[in-house]
Scaffold this motif. Structure first.
Motif, PDB file in Angstrom:
ATOM      1  N   LEU A 141       0.837  -1.197   0.000  1.00 23.21           N
ATOM      2  CA  LEU A 141       0.000   0.000   0.000  1.00 23.21           C
ATOM      3  C   LEU A 141       0.879   1.256   0.000  1.00 23.21           C
ATOM      4  O   LEU A 141       1.969   1.265   0.570  1.00 23.21           O
ATOM      5  CB  LEU A 141      -0.912   0.014   1.228  1.00 23.21           C
ATOM      6  N   GLU A 144      -0.565   7.010   1.500  1.00 25.39           N
ATOM      7  CA  GLU A 144      -1.942   7.538   1.605  1.00 25.39           C
ATOM      8  C   GLU A 144      -2.919   6.404   1.923  1.00 25.39           C
ATOM      9  O   GLU A 144      -3.816   6.560   2.755  1.00 25.39           O
ATOM     10  CB  GLU A 144      -2.345   8.210   0.291  1.00 25.39           C
ATOM     11  N   GLU A 145      -2.760   5.286   1.263  1.00 26.06           N
ATOM     12  CA  GLU A 145      -3.648   4.142   1.507  1.00 26.06           C
ATOM     13  C   GLU A 145      -3.450   3.590   2.917  1.00 26.06           C
ATOM     14  O   GLU A 145      -4.384   3.157   3.566  1.00 26.06           O
ATOM     15  CB  GLU A 145      -3.394   3.047   0.472  1.00 26.06           C
ATOM     16  N   LYS A 148      -5.355   5.838   5.346  1.00 23.82           N
ATOM     17  CA  LYS A 148      -6.811   5.613   5.310  1.00 23.82           C
ATOM     18  C   LYS A 148      -7.181   4.340   6.056  1.00 23.82           C
ATOM     19  O   LYS A 148      -8.223   4.262   6.658  1.00 23.82           O
ATOM     20  CB  LYS A 148      -7.280   5.492   3.864  1.00 23.82           C
TER      21      LYS A 148
END
Length: 149
Positions: A141, A144-145, A148
């Motif tokens: 990932l 940013e992922e 989240k």
């Protein structure tokens, strides 16, 4: 004398009655014995019939297997005659040699010539011990992922 005749007739009657009773009781045992012998004979006959059926089954099985083996031998001989008649040995040997040469060049035969070859792994190796492994939740990932998640 009449008393004597009466006593003889009474003794005869008592003897007949006793004889009949003894005869009937022994007749029951004889009847049971005859029934047992009859059952034994029936079982022997049934066993003999069973043995005959088993023998017949195995004889038929042996004949069928013999016919099967004969048919297999005929097919095998037919294939051998066809191969000898239709395929040239020189052509086959040449084709096998070419295939072996191709396999050696491409490494398809499994002989790569690399003695340090490792077996395939079922995991991705880490380059650095501090690196996250493939089973880590954030593996693969972007930052940013990861934020989240």
């Amino acid at each position: 004398m009449t008393n004597l005749i009466l006593a003889a007739v009474a003794a005869l009657a008592v003897g007949l009655i006793i004889g009949l009773l003894i005869g009937r009781s022994s007749q029951g045992a004889t009847l049971r014995q005859r029934r047992a012998e009859q059952q034994t004979e029936e079982l022997r006959n049934e066993y003999t019939r069973y043995q005959a059926q088993v023998n017949e089954h195995f004889m038929e099985s042996a004949q069928l297997l013999r016919r099967f083996n004969d048919a297999f031998r005929d097919v095998n001989q037919h294939m051998a005659r066809g191969a000898n008649r239709l395929a040239s040995d020189d052509e086959w040997l040449e084709e096998l040699e070419q295939e072996n040469r191709r396999a050696r060049l491409t490494g398809a035969s499994g002989e790569t010539g690399d003695d340090n070859a490792e077996p395939p792994r079922d995991y991705a190796p880490k380059k650095d011990p501090a690196e996250k492994g493939t089973l880590d939740e954030g593996f693969g990932l972007t930052d940013e992922e990861k934020a989240k998640a």
